[in-house]
Design a protein around this motif. Structure first.
Motif, mmCIF file in Angstrom:
data_model
loop_
_atom_site.group_PDB
_atom_site.id
_atom_site.type_symbol
_atom_site.label_atom_id
_atom_site.label_comp_id
_atom_site.label_asym_id
_atom_site.label_seq_id
_atom_site.Cartn_x
_atom_site.Cartn_y
_atom_site.Cartn_z
ATOM 1 N N ALA A 1 77.645 -15.656 17.433
ATOM 2 C CA ALA A 1 76.234 -15.978 17.256
ATOM 3 C C ALA A 1 75.747 -16.579 18.574
ATOM 4 O O ALA A 1 76.491 -17.287 19.262
ATOM 5 C CB ALA A 1 76.050 -16.967 16.110
ATOM 6 N N HIS A 2 74.505 -16.291 18.928
ATOM 7 C CA HIS A 2 73.952 -16.725 20.206
ATOM 8 C C HIS A 2 72.648 -17.473 19.987
ATOM 9 O O HIS A 2 71.844 -17.110 19.127
ATOM 10 C CB HIS A 2 73.689 -15.501 21.100
ATOM 11 C CG HIS A 2 72.932 -15.825 22.331
ATOM 12 N ND1 HIS A 2 71.599 -15.493 22.495
ATOM 13 C CD2 HIS A 2 73.304 -16.475 23.458
ATOM 14 C CE1 HIS A 2 71.198 -15.922 23.678
ATOM 15 N NE2 HIS A 2 72.215 -16.513 24.286
ATOM 16 N N ASP B 1 69.938 -7.582 11.803
ATOM 17 C CA ASP B 1 69.612 -8.844 12.464
ATOM 18 C C ASP B 1 69.926 -10.004 11.511
ATOM 19 O O ASP B 1 69.355 -10.089 10.427
ATOM 20 C CB ASP B 1 68.139 -8.843 12.847
ATOM 21 C CG ASP B 1 67.704 -10.086 13.591
ATOM 22 O OD1 ASP B 1 68.555 -10.781 14.161
ATOM 23 O OD2 ASP B 1 66.481 -10.359 13.590
ATOM 24 N N LYS B 2 70.841 -10.869 11.906
ATOM 25 C CA LYS B 2 71.282 -11.993 11.067
ATOM 26 C C LYS B 2 71.315 -13.269 11.886
ATOM 27 O O LYS B 2 71.119 -13.260 13.091
ATOM 28 C CB LYS B 2 72.682 -11.730 10.491
ATOM 29 C CG LYS B 2 72.848 -10.411 9.774
ATOM 30 C CD LYS B 2 72.061 -10.340 8.491
ATOM 31 C CE LYS B 2 72.299 -8.999 7.806
ATOM 32 N NZ LYS B 2 71.312 -8.682 6.825
ATOM 33 N N GLY B 3 71.649 -14.357 11.224
ATOM 34 C CA GLY B 3 71.759 -15.627 11.929
ATOM 35 C C GLY B 3 72.531 -16.637 11.120
ATOM 36 O O GLY B 3 72.895 -16.415 9.963
ATOM 37 N N ARG C 1 66.059 -21.198 19.924
ATOM 38 C CA ARG C 1 66.093 -19.848 19.354
ATOM 39 C C ARG C 1 67.542 -19.554 18.995
ATOM 40 O O ARG C 1 68.420 -19.624 19.829
ATOM 41 C CB ARG C 1 65.554 -18.824 20.345
ATOM 42 C CG ARG C 1 64.075 -19.018 20.664
ATOM 43 C CD ARG C 1 63.607 -17.920 21.611
ATOM 44 N NE ARG C 1 62.256 -18.141 22.064
ATOM 45 C CZ ARG C 1 61.220 -17.386 21.723
ATOM 46 N NH1 ARG C 1 61.373 -16.370 20.898
ATOM 47 N NH2 ARG C 1 60.020 -17.640 22.202
ATOM 48 N N GLY C 2 67.769 -19.225 17.748
ATOM 49 C CA GLY C 2 69.136 -18.917 17.320
ATOM 50 C C GLY C 2 69.536 -19.800 16.169
ATOM 51 O O GLY C 2 68.767 -20.633 15.724
ATOM 52 N N LEU C 3 70.669 -19.561 15.779
ATOM 53 C CA LEU C 3 71.783 -18.789 16.323
ATOM 54 C C LEU C 3 71.769 -17.388 15.722
ATOM 55 O O LEU C 3 71.876 -17.232 14.515
ATOM 56 C CB LEU C 3 73.115 -19.480 16.007
ATOM 57 C CG LEU C 3 73.255 -20.896 16.555
ATOM 58 C CD1 LEU C 3 74.325 -21.662 15.813
ATOM 59 C CD2 LEU C 3 73.584 -20.835 18.029
ATOM 60 N N HIS C 4 71.626 -16.361 16.565
ATOM 61 C CA HIS C 4 71.406 -14.989 16.113
ATOM 62 C C HIS C 4 72.589 -14.083 16.433
ATOM 63 O O HIS C 4 73.326 -14.321 17.389
ATOM 64 C CB HIS C 4 70.175 -14.390 16.799
ATOM 65 C CG HIS C 4 68.932 -15.181 16.592
ATOM 66 N ND1 HIS C 4 67.965 -15.288 17.559
ATOM 67 C CD2 HIS C 4 68.485 -15.896 15.539
ATOM 68 C CE1 HIS C 4 66.974 -16.041 17.109
ATOM 69 N NE2 HIS C 4 67.273 -16.425 15.881
#
Length: 184
Positions: A118-119, A143-145, A59-62
């Motif tokens: 980013a996480h 909300d981006k990534g 999941r990510g990178l958000h």
């Protein structure tokens, strides 16, 4: 609690002190005054939790953009994961670099991911549950990534037989394609 700066000093690993005996243990997970003094003078406004059923879920990178940029205090409550933070602050000496920590319920370690990073994470065990406090509420508009496997970043994810990604994460832009959301 013990706090340790990682290779990118703004990202911190926090180890709460556990008091245990034959019955189990007790731990203080979060103390506002301690956190403000030793990590960051920020307020948490929301707690989030997610379950990833399969090993190899990434999941990510958000991240979220201003004015809803989020700092995250992350912990694993079931299973195991590798938690990743990528510096996306233009002008930072560590821009585009990443750090990671393995988080498990057994160690109780937490990772502080500040705003401007980013996480993401990868699950190492089935039914992994991640819980994290955030410093701003979720905003779909902000909300981006960035692409989880961008070669310019070079995150060394664990190797899996199969990787599980959302459609959204498969289509994230490369770091070089991001606008200057965060500047130092």
């Amino acid at each position: 609690m013990k706090v340790e700066a990682l290779a990118i000093p703004d990202v911190k690993k926090i180890t709460p002190k556990r008091l245990g005996d034959s019955r189990g243990y007790f731990v203080e997970l979060f103390k506002d005054a301690w956190f403000r003094q030793h990590v960051a003078d920020l307020t948490f406004v929301q707690d989030n939790e997610s379950l990833s059923a399969e090993v190899g879920t990434i999941r990510g990178l958000h991240f979220q953009t201003p004015p809803f940029e989020q700092g995250k205090l992350v912990r694993c409550v079931a299973g195991a994961l590798v938690d990743v933070a990528v510096d996306i602050r233009k002008g930072s000496p560590t821009f585009g670099q990443w750090v990671a920590a393995e988080l498990t319920p057994e160690t109780g370690d937490m990772l502080w991911v500040p705003p401007g990073f980013a996480h993401g994470f990868a699950t190492l065990k089935p039914s992994t549950i991640i819980n994290y406090k955030v410093t701003a509420p979720y905003s779909g508009e902000h909300d981006k990534g960035v692409k989880w496997n961008d070669p310019a970043i070079g995150v060394q994810w664990p190797q899996f037989e199969k990787t599980h990604l959302s459609a959204k994460d498969e289509k994230q832009p490369l770091l070089a394609e991001l606008p200057d959301y965060f500047k130092i």
